[in-house]
Each structure stands twice: as structure tokens, then as C-alpha cells.
Design a protein around this motif. Structure first.
Motif, PDB file in Angstrom:
ATOM      1  N   ILE A 178      86.012 -16.735 -52.810  1.00 53.34           N
ATOM      2  CA  ILE A 178      87.327 -17.220 -53.213  1.00 53.34           C
ATOM      3  C   ILE A 178      88.177 -17.580 -52.000  1.00 53.34           C
ATOM      4  O   ILE A 178      89.052 -18.466 -52.065  1.00 53.34           O
ATOM      5  CB  ILE A 178      88.069 -16.182 -54.103  1.00 53.34           C
ATOM      6  N   ARG A 179      87.917 -16.965 -50.867  1.00 54.23           N
ATOM      7  CA  ARG A 179      88.676 -17.307 -49.657  1.00 54.23           C
ATOM      8  C   ARG A 179      88.404 -18.757 -49.268  1.00 54.23           C
ATOM      9  O   ARG A 179      89.313 -19.486 -48.872  1.00 54.23           O
ATOM     10  CB  ARG A 179      88.277 -16.363 -48.514  1.00 54.23           C
TER      11      ARG A 179
ATOM     12  N   LEU B 210      90.098 -21.131 -51.929  1.00 51.53           N
ATOM     13  CA  LEU B 210      91.541 -21.260 -51.752  1.00 51.53           C
ATOM     14  C   LEU B 210      91.895 -22.039 -50.485  1.00 51.53           C
ATOM     15  O   LEU B 210      92.974 -22.629 -50.390  1.00 51.53           O
ATOM     16  CB  LEU B 210      92.203 -19.880 -51.725  1.00 51.53           C
TER      17      LEU B 210
ATOM     18  N   VAL C  96      87.392 -10.989 -54.827  1.00 49.07           N
ATOM     19  CA  VAL C  96      88.844 -10.789 -54.854  1.00 49.07           C
ATOM     20  C   VAL C  96      89.183  -9.461 -54.177  1.00 49.07           C
ATOM     21  O   VAL C  96      88.553  -8.438 -54.435  1.00 49.07           O
ATOM     22  CB  VAL C  96      89.367 -10.806 -56.299  1.00 49.07           C
TER      23      VAL C  96
ATOM     24  N   GLU D  84      95.722 -13.370 -54.262  1.00 45.24           N
ATOM     25  CA  GLU D  84      94.658 -14.310 -54.605  1.00 45.24           C
ATOM     26  C   GLU D  84      94.639 -14.573 -56.108  1.00 45.24           C
ATOM     27  O   GLU D  84      94.478 -15.717 -56.551  1.00 45.24           O
ATOM     28  CB  GLU D  84      93.310 -13.741 -54.137  1.00 45.24           C
TER      29      GLU D  84
ATOM     30  N   GLN E 212      97.431 -16.910 -57.004  1.00 43.24           N
ATOM     31  CA  GLN E 212      97.123 -18.301 -56.645  1.00 43.24           C
ATOM     32  C   GLN E 212      96.157 -18.923 -57.648  1.00 43.24           C
ATOM     33  O   GLN E 212      96.281 -20.103 -57.998  1.00 43.24           O
ATOM     34  CB  GLN E 212      96.517 -18.351 -55.247  1.00 43.24           C
TER      35      GLN E 212
END
Length: 594
Positions: free
Chosen positions: A379-380, A383, A412, A417, A420
Motif C-alpha cells: 500500500i505504501r 499511495l 497497513v 493510510e 487515504q
């Protein structure tokens, strides 16, 4: 002479066949099979590459200045001699014609054969010529790469080959990248052997998903085993037997037949509902990598898809990411194949052991991170690439118009996060509404695979609809163990008290909050953990389709209520594994007697 190599057993069963070595090289080499109608063209490619290199070497020799050392011209003569030696290009033809390797793989395979011959030479000068041979081969590989163009992008389409009537093949390599594993996934290999890796390395996971025996972390296998050696893989003991005696070969062939009979017996449970002895209905979902895998999930009796690893749509694409339309078509195919059963799609989880072919500007700045498992991944990464992320979300939402779709977010660790992600969802829904695209309700879930997420789970549960526990990474991060590193693989312990406490508390907290919880890591598909997870209160498992029958058999023999009464003593034990074996083993016997 027969000998054995030992490693880590990661996929059970017995495989017998001839070794196919994927040799390591300083040049990135594509490995794929070609069709019969492509043999002539591939032979021509190899010869053209040889001629290109020969011309390069002749030009270099002719353009040497008058004061150049005599040794330099002699070295170029040696390279030209090696290049035209029939033992190199001539023998490479064998791998193309007989094995249907692409030219690069064929050349690498022949280099492996010749390199070992050089290593065995007594004369030191001749042994040193191996370096010259390697340099010549790398020049030819470079010429092939320059000419290759579109051919490698077609690798997946030709990765299958019918080897009916020929010897079964076993793949031997120092390591196998996830992208290569996806190319080999539907090919003809009956087993895998690698020098490195652990129980939950990607090679191990894919081998289990293919339901074929595999041994990893052997350290020396790719150096000791030769092309075409007869090899036995004992996936139960973690042993590799090279050039076995007739007696040993017959014993393992008997074990193979017994294993096939057991698989056939378990297959009869396909349409049997997964219900415990005390009437608890259990969801047995499937983990899939590609839309076509959904068909196998239905055939195995899965009650849904608990994990669609969408990152595999992004691999083996020569740097091009899939478009929104391409992703939508793939997700819709999986949803429609599941015939109304839920499909949980995990957003792209790249990084660490699953890098993409192309790197964005953001990734290039992180190219040399020391620990990619804790870097810009999952997820980093999504995003950090908002345009790509919204494109994937739009495709997932559009697929939700054709069935029940759930959205799962990997890795996560922060509430920010999740916020977002929720904002991105709202924006995507608005965009789709404005564009006139239909979509259904998509539940939002997060993966619990970082200890921080497990500790702050009550906070996360306020904002999501469900959670899925990824035990592979949860164990890795909890114990600070690189699960792909064979040097510390023995410390990777699913039975560690800290791991069990995080698992038990996560399941209990999700159930108390009225949110659904599943386990989609390797523990879910391992029958050795079925009773433990049932005792913790888990009622939803997700695994590869091939693992469903054996887990279902364990569920049918379990009394969930009795198991739940034993979990506290197991969690409090100094030796949870031994305690579980004693407690759950006796419980299972009592349940069957009744």
C-alpha cells in the motif's frame, strides 16, 4: 554415483525426473519454451547472434593498433575459436530442438555443461579458459537480447508444452524469481529445487499452489546437480536424491502411487460442505493469482476467493503496467467464474520479493534500499503512485457490477493510510458515476501482517468491514526473520508464542466487533494448523485450491466447541506445538469415537 542433498521441505510429495538447470548469469536471461513451429526460427536466431558476435570480434581484431600487445590479438583469436566450436553453438541446437528451450536458455544450459567440463580439467591454463567461454556466451546473449524485441513478451503464451511420452522434468536453480515462477507455473515441471529460500518464500508458495513437490534452501544443489541427471525430490523429508539406485527408485515410485491414490480419495470431498462435528459451517476460500485460477477454485469446492493477488497482472510485461480496461476485464472474469460467490481482490502488493519490471521515479530513488521487505512496497507503493492506484480501484469497482467484490489492502500500519484509501474510494466512485459506469457495494478490508496493525486492530476495525490475516508476513515481521533467507529459515516459527498471541487476539477482537475475519497465509492451507485456528474461533480460511481437500477433511473431523475450550491451555504453554498435538489429538479421537 548416487548422492543426496538436503534442504527445507516446502511442498509435500515425491517427484522423479530429469534435472533442468536454470543457470545464473551476469546477463538477465529469459527462460521459456517454444512451440514446434518456432524451432527453425529459434535456431536461426542463435546462428545470427553468433555471426553478429563473430563480426564484432573480427572487427576488433582488424582495428587493433600496430603497437597493441600481441596477447590481445591472441585473446580475440581464442574467443573466435570458442565461438565457432561446435561444442557451443552446435550443441546449443540440442536444447532448442529436443527440449524446446528459447535460444537464450539453450545457450545458458550449454554454458553450464561446458563450464563444468572446464572445472574438471587438470591443466590450470585450460581451466582458466572457462572465463573466456563465459565472456563469449555473454556477448552472444547480448546480441540475442538486442534482436529479441517483442519475443520475450510472448513468453507466457508459449510457456506450455506437451511432453507426453518424454521423461518428467524437475527445475533446479539457485533461486527462481516470482516473475519466472509465473511463466513456469503452467509448464511441464513436476518439482522444484532451489539453493536459497524458506518455507514461505515465493518459490515455496507457488510450488504448493501447483501441488508439486519442492525443496528449497539446499545451498549447493544447482552446483552439484548436472543437466539431465535423474533426480528424486522427497518433498516430505526435504531430501534430493541424485542418480538413485534401482531399489531406491522403485521405493519412491511406490510412494508416488500411494500419494496419487490419497489425492483421488480427498477429491471425493469436493462437494461435501465444510461443517464441523458440532455443526459449525466453515468457509474455505481460495487464493488465486490470475483470473483463470478461479475455475480451479470452483472445481476444488471453494466457497469464494479470499485472496486475488492482483500484482501478478502487473508482472512479465516488459515495463508496461496493465490499463484500467485490461484490469477490469481480468477482475470481471474472476468474478463471473465464481458464480455469485465473493471475490476478495488485494490491491497490488509489489516490492520485496515481487518487484515490477519497470521502476517509477519514486522507486528509482529507493533502488538500493538495504531492506526492501520494509521499504516502499504494497500500500505504501500504491499511495506513492496515486494515478495508478485510482486506476486499479476503478477497475475493481467496475467489476463489482458483476458479482460480490471485496477490496483488501496489504501492509497497513497507520490509520492515516486507511483514511487515504477511503478518500480514494470516494473519488473513484464519483468518477465512475460521472462516466456512467455501474458498480456495486465494495466492502473494505485490511490485511493484518504487521504487528503494529494487530496491536491497533480495535482502532482499524472502526473504519473497515473485514480483516484478513496474512500469516506469512506477520510471522516474518514479528520474529524479525527474512523468510526467504535459508540462513535463518529455521527460526521462522508459526508456533512461536508471540505469533499465536497476535493471531488469537486478532481473531477474537474482530469477532467481538462483529467484523468478519479470515486467514489467507500459508497457515490456512496447512492441515497441521486447522484445529488450532478453529480453536481460536476462525471460521474463514483462504488457501490455494489444491489445499482445500486436505483442510476440509480436517474440518469434518473437528469439534469446534471442544477445541475452543482447549485453546487457553495451548496459548499458555511453554511448548504450544507439543501442547496442541496432545490436546487436539485426543479431542479428535474422542470426536470420532462418538
Amino acid at each position: 554415483m548416487s548422492f543426496q542433498v538436503f534442504g527445507i521441505p516446502v511442498s509435500r510429495g515425491v517427484a522423479i525426473g530429469r534435472a533442468v538447470l536454470v543457470a545464473s548469469s551476469r546477463v538477465d536471461v529469459a527462460h521459456y519454451f517454444i512451440g514446434e513451429d518456432q524451432v527453425s526460427a529459434e535456431l536461426a536466431r542463435a546462428l545470427r547472434a553468433r555471426d553478429v558476435v563473430a563480426l564484432e570480434l573480427e572487427t576488433l581484431k582488424n582495428e587493433l593498433p600496430d603497437d597493441a600487445p600481441h596477447e590481445l590479438a591472441a585473446l580475440l583469436d581464442v574467443h573466435l575459436m570458442l565461438l565457432h566450436d561446435d561444442a557451443l553453438i552446435g550443441a546449443t541446437k540440442h536444447w532448442i530442438v529436443e527440449r524446446r528451450y528459447n535460444a537464450e536458455w539453450a545457450l545458458s544450459a550449454q554454458l553450464e555443461v561446458l563450464a563444468r567440463q572446464f572445472d574438471e580439467m587438470e591443466d590450470e591454463y585450460l581451466r582458466e579458459r572457462k572465463a573466456d567461454l563465459e565472456q563469449v556466451v555473454e556477448r552472444v546473449l547480448g546480441a540475442l537480447a538486442r534482436e529479441q524485441g517483442q519475443a520475450t513478451s510472448d513468453a507466457a503464451s508459449v510457456a506450455q508444452r506437451d511432453f507426453a511420452g518424454e521423461d518428467p522434468l524437475l527445475l533446479v536453480a539457485a533461486d527462481i524469481a516470482p516473475a519466472d515462477m509465473m511463466q513456469f507455473k503452467r509448464s511441464i515441471f513436476h518439482g522444484f529445487i532451489t539453493d536459497i529460500g524458506g518455507k514461505t518464500s515465493h518459490t515455496a508458495i507457488v510450488a504448493r499452489s501447483m501441488d508439486i513437490p519442492a525443496v528449497v534452501g539446499t545451498r549447493e544443489a544447482s552446483r552439484l546437480i548436472r543437466q539431465d541427471d535423474w533426480v528424486i525430490i522427497d518433498g516430505d523429508a526435504g531430501a534430493v536424491i541424485v542418480d538413485p539406485s534401482p531399489i531406491v527408485l522403485e521405493e519412491y515410485r511406490f510412494r508416488q502411487r500411494q500419494s496419487e491414490l490419497e489425492r483421488a480419495r480427498l477429491a471425493r470431498l469436493r462437494h461435501t460442505p465444510a461443517v464441523t462435528l458440532d455443526g459449525q459451517a466453515i468457509e474455505l476460500h481460495a487464493n488465486i493469482e490470475l483470473p483463470a485460477d478461479a475455475v480451479a477454485a470452483v472445481e476444488a469446492g471453494a466457497t469464494g476467493v479470499g485472496l486475488f493477488r492482483s500484482e501478478f497482472l502487473f508482472m512479465n510485461r516488459e515495463g508496461e503496467l496493465p490499463s484500467e480496461e485490461e484490469q477490469f476485464v481480468a477482475y470481471r472474469a474472476a468474478v463471473e467464474a465464481m458464480k455469485g460467490m465473493p471475490v476478495t481482490i488485494r490491491t497490488v502488493d509489489v516490492g520485496a520479493d515481487k518487484p515490477l519490471d519497470r521502476m517509477s521515479a519514486t522507486e528509482l530513488r529507493h533502488e538500493h534500499v538495504l531492506n526492501p521487505a520494509m521499504g516502499l512496497r504494497a500500500i505504501r507503493w500504491s499511495l506513492a503512485e496515486p494515478s495508478m492506484f485510482r486506476q486499479q480501484l476503478r477497475a475493481i469497482y467496475r467489476a463489482s457490477a458483476f458479482g460480490k467484490v471485496r477490496l483488501l489492502i496489504p501492509m497497513v500500519a497507520h490509520l492515516s493510510e486507511v483514511r487515504q484509501i477511503i478518500e480514494a474510494q470516494k473519488r473513484v466512485q464519483q468518477q465512475l458515476s460521472e462516466a456512467g459506469h455501474a458498480f456495486g457495494r465494495v466492502e473494505l478490508g485490511v490485511m493484518i501482517e504487521i504487528p503494529a496493525a494487530a496491536v491497533m486492530l480495535p482502532l482499524l476495525l472502526r473504519h473497515v468491514d473485514f480483516v484478513s490475516i496474512g500469516t506469512n508476513d506477520l510471522i516474518q515481521y514479528t520474529l524479525a526473520i527474512d523468510r526467504a533467507d535459508e540462513a535463518v529459515a529455521h527460526l521462522y516459527d508459526p508456533w512461536h508464542p508471540a505469533v499465536l498471541q497476535l493471531l488469537a487476539s486478532s481473531i477474537a477482537q474482530a469477532r467481538a466487533a462483529g467484523k468478519s475475519v479470515s486467514v489467507c497465509g500459508e497457515m490456512a492451507g496447512d492441515p497441521a494448523f486447522t484445529d488450532l485456528l478453529l480453536a481460536m474461533g476462525l471460521r474463514s480460511f483462504s488457501m490455494h485450491p489444491s489445499q482445500i481437500p486436505s483442510v476440509k477433511q480436517r474440518v469434518l473431523r473437528a469439534d469446534a466447541a471442544r477445541l475452543g475450550g482447549l485453546i487457553d491451555s495451548v496459548l499458555a504453554s511453554d511448548d504450544p506445538q507439543r501442547s496442541a498435538e496432545l490436546a487436539f489429538g485426543s479431542q479428535r479421537t474422542a470426536g470420532l469415537v462418538q
